[in-house]
Design a protein around this motif. Structure first.
Motif, mmCIF file in Angstrom:
data_model
loop_
_atom_site.group_PDB
_atom_site.id
_atom_site.type_symbol
_atom_site.label_atom_id
_atom_site.label_comp_id
_atom_site.label_asym_id
_atom_site.label_seq_id
_atom_site.Cartn_x
_atom_site.Cartn_y
_atom_site.Cartn_z
ATOM 1 N N PHE A 24 0.824 -1.182 -0.033
ATOM 2 C CA PHE A 24 -0.237 -0.003 -0.117
ATOM 3 C C PHE A 24 0.956 1.395 -0.082
ATOM 4 C CE2 PHE A 24 -2.596 3.041 2.765
ATOM 5 C CZ PHE A 24 -3.680 3.175 1.558
ATOM 6 N N SER A 25 0.836 2.156 -1.119
ATOM 7 C CA SER A 25 1.923 3.222 -0.986
ATOM 8 C C SER A 25 2.104 4.101 -0.122
ATOM 9 C CB SER A 25 1.537 3.759 -2.447
ATOM 10 O OG SER A 25 0.413 4.535 -2.347
ATOM 11 N N ALA A 26 0.889 4.310 0.726
ATOM 12 C CA ALA A 26 0.726 5.185 1.848
ATOM 13 C C ALA A 26 1.585 4.986 2.871
ATOM 14 C CB ALA A 26 -0.857 5.757 2.249
ATOM 15 N N ALA A 27 1.498 3.555 3.099
ATOM 16 C CA ALA A 27 2.459 3.289 4.455
ATOM 17 C C ALA A 27 3.005 1.785 4.063
ATOM 18 C CB ALA A 27 1.581 2.961 5.481
ATOM 19 N N PRO A 28 4.049 1.745 3.040
ATOM 20 C CA PRO A 28 4.828 0.422 2.634
ATOM 21 C C PRO A 28 5.747 0.290 3.756
ATOM 22 C CG PRO A 28 5.710 2.205 1.619
ATOM 23 C CD PRO A 28 4.477 2.805 2.305
ATOM 24 N N LEU A 29 5.913 -1.314 3.746
ATOM 25 C CA LEU A 29 6.958 -1.820 4.743
ATOM 26 C C LEU A 29 8.200 -2.115 3.795
ATOM 27 C CD1 LEU A 29 5.027 -4.004 6.997
ATOM 28 C CD2 LEU A 29 6.081 -1.869 7.439
ATOM 29 N N ASN A 30 8.230 -2.269 2.424
ATOM 30 C CA ASN A 30 9.030 -2.860 1.601
ATOM 31 C C ASN A 30 9.096 -1.840 0.351
ATOM 32 O OD1 ASN A 30 10.026 -5.579 2.506
ATOM 33 N ND2 ASN A 30 7.631 -5.631 2.642
ATOM 34 N N PHE A 31 10.280 -0.925 0.128
ATOM 35 C CA PHE A 31 10.110 0.161 -0.776
ATOM 36 C C PHE A 31 11.487 0.512 -1.070
ATOM 37 C CE2 PHE A 31 9.368 2.576 3.243
ATOM 38 C CZ PHE A 31 10.356 3.208 3.168
ATOM 39 N N GLU A 32 11.925 1.191 -2.192
ATOM 40 C CA GLU A 32 12.918 2.018 -2.440
ATOM 41 C C GLU A 32 12.662 3.304 -2.682
ATOM 42 O OE1 GLU A 32 15.842 0.086 -5.021
ATOM 43 O OE2 GLU A 32 15.220 -1.964 -4.449
ATOM 44 N N VAL A 33 13.647 4.344 -2.212
ATOM 45 C CA VAL A 33 13.727 5.776 -2.416
ATOM 46 C C VAL A 33 15.070 6.138 -2.719
ATOM 47 C CG1 VAL A 33 13.945 6.195 0.041
ATOM 48 C CG2 VAL A 33 12.506 7.633 -1.679
ATOM 49 N N ASN A 34 15.028 7.134 -3.688
ATOM 50 C CA ASN A 34 16.254 7.952 -3.876
ATOM 51 C C ASN A 34 16.979 8.514 -2.696
ATOM 52 O OD1 ASN A 34 18.329 9.727 -4.990
ATOM 53 N ND2 ASN A 34 17.173 10.298 -6.489
ATOM 54 N N ALA A 35 18.135 8.187 -2.313
ATOM 55 C CA ALA A 35 18.783 8.548 -1.031
ATOM 56 C C ALA A 35 18.956 10.172 -1.097
ATOM 57 C CB ALA A 35 20.109 7.953 -0.826
ATOM 58 N N ASN A 36 18.887 10.611 -2.252
ATOM 59 C CA ASN A 36 19.120 12.195 -2.251
ATOM 60 C C ASN A 36 17.647 12.938 -2.471
ATOM 61 O OD1 ASN A 36 22.004 12.487 -2.480
ATOM 62 N ND2 ASN A 36 21.733 11.154 -4.286
ATOM 63 N N SER A 37 16.751 12.176 -2.163
ATOM 64 C CA SER A 37 15.204 12.743 -2.179
ATOM 65 C C SER A 37 15.073 13.762 -0.803
ATOM 66 C CB SER A 37 14.146 11.860 -2.168
ATOM 67 O OG SER A 37 14.432 11.000 -1.261
ATOM 68 N N LEU A 38 15.819 13.357 0.293
ATOM 69 C CA LEU A 38 16.032 14.436 1.249
ATOM 70 C C LEU A 38 17.411 14.666 1.884
ATOM 71 C CD1 LEU A 38 13.547 12.434 3.795
ATOM 72 C CD2 LEU A 38 12.897 14.365 2.408
ATOM 73 N N SER A 39 17.447 15.773 2.350
ATOM 74 C CA SER A 39 18.839 16.254 3.082
ATOM 75 C C SER A 39 19.394 14.874 4.075
ATOM 76 C CB SER A 39 18.977 17.368 3.650
ATOM 77 O OG SER A 39 18.238 17.366 5.012
ATOM 78 N N LEU A 40 20.721 14.887 4.089
ATOM 79 C CA LEU A 40 21.070 13.877 5.218
ATOM 80 C C LEU A 40 20.682 14.250 6.634
ATOM 81 C CD1 LEU A 40 23.006 11.505 5.744
ATOM 82 C CD2 LEU A 40 25.112 13.141 5.952
ATOM 83 N N ALA A 41 20.440 15.494 6.910
ATOM 84 C CA ALA A 41 20.129 16.191 8.217
ATOM 85 C C ALA A 41 18.778 15.358 8.308
ATOM 86 C CB ALA A 41 20.225 17.559 8.228
ATOM 87 N N SER A 42 17.683 15.643 7.384
ATOM 88 C CA SER A 42 16.349 15.307 7.431
ATOM 89 C C SER A 42 16.347 13.724 7.791
ATOM 90 C CB SER A 42 15.623 15.480 6.085
ATOM 91 O OG SER A 42 15.533 16.834 5.930
#
Length: 188
Positions: free
Chosen positions: A47-65
């Motif tokens: 379910f895209s709103a609350a997945p348990l298995n996913f991938e995301v671009n590591a640069n989509s947020l700052s390191l601090a975030s």
């Protein structure tokens, strides 16, 4: 059925180890990813709103975030930092049951966009590249570059009337992956 052409690196030695994260940390991460309109690539049964298995671009947020989501845990910061440095995606994985939720550097290169093609068109592409007609396979990115620079390959794409895919593959093949040695794989 769709076939995905994707760039991945299985050979570069990673320095970070997968780390366990809590459900609260995962919830914090999801809030920040959704607020930042990050492109979250979920598995088909999720379910895209609350997945348990996913991938995301590591640069989509700052390191601090990212660090704030995980209460500044050094082992998780190391994973995010390595994924950002390598231009990779982050993989969050929970096999289910009592198994822990883990976060790790994925083998997929985030800088290269996936190409999704119907199976008939994908078979034409694979044949034009001279890679047989299997629905699964892989080719090193440097070998793909060499194939795409060969006029015989360009002619095979023209004869098959799939020149636009040739151009998309060229963009994918010439993605700067730094000192990594990725391959392009395709599978349905």
């Amino acid at each position: 059925m769709l076939v995905t052409f994707r760039v991945k690196d299985k050979t570069t030695r990673l320095h970070s180890e997968p780390a366990e994260i809590s459900a609260l940390e995962l919830a914090s991460l999801m809030r920040r990813l959704h607020a930042g309109h990050a492109d979250i690539e979920t598995e088909s049964h999720e379910f895209s709103a609350a997945p348990l298995n996913f991938e995301v671009n590591a640069n989509s947020l700052s390191l601090a975030s990212f660090a704030a989501c995980f209460d500044w845990r050094a082992e998780v910061i190391a994973i995010v930092e390595e994924a950002q440095f390598l231009g990779r995606t982050l993989r969050v994985h929970c096999p289910g049951g009592p198994s822990p939720i883990t976060i790790m550097v994925s083998e997929y290169i985030a800088l290269a966009r996936d190409i999704l093609l119907p199976s008939e068109l994908a078979a034409k592409v694979v044949r034009a590249l001279g890679q047989g007609d299997g629905s699964e396979g892989e080719i090193p990115l440097d070998a793909l570059r060499a194939l795409l620079s060969d006029h015989h390959t360009a002619e095979a794409f023209r004869i098959a009337q799939i020149e636009t895919v040739f151009e998309s593959l060229s963009v994918l093949a010439y993605t700067d992956c730094g000192e990594q040695f990725p391959t392009m794989e395709w599978a349905s």
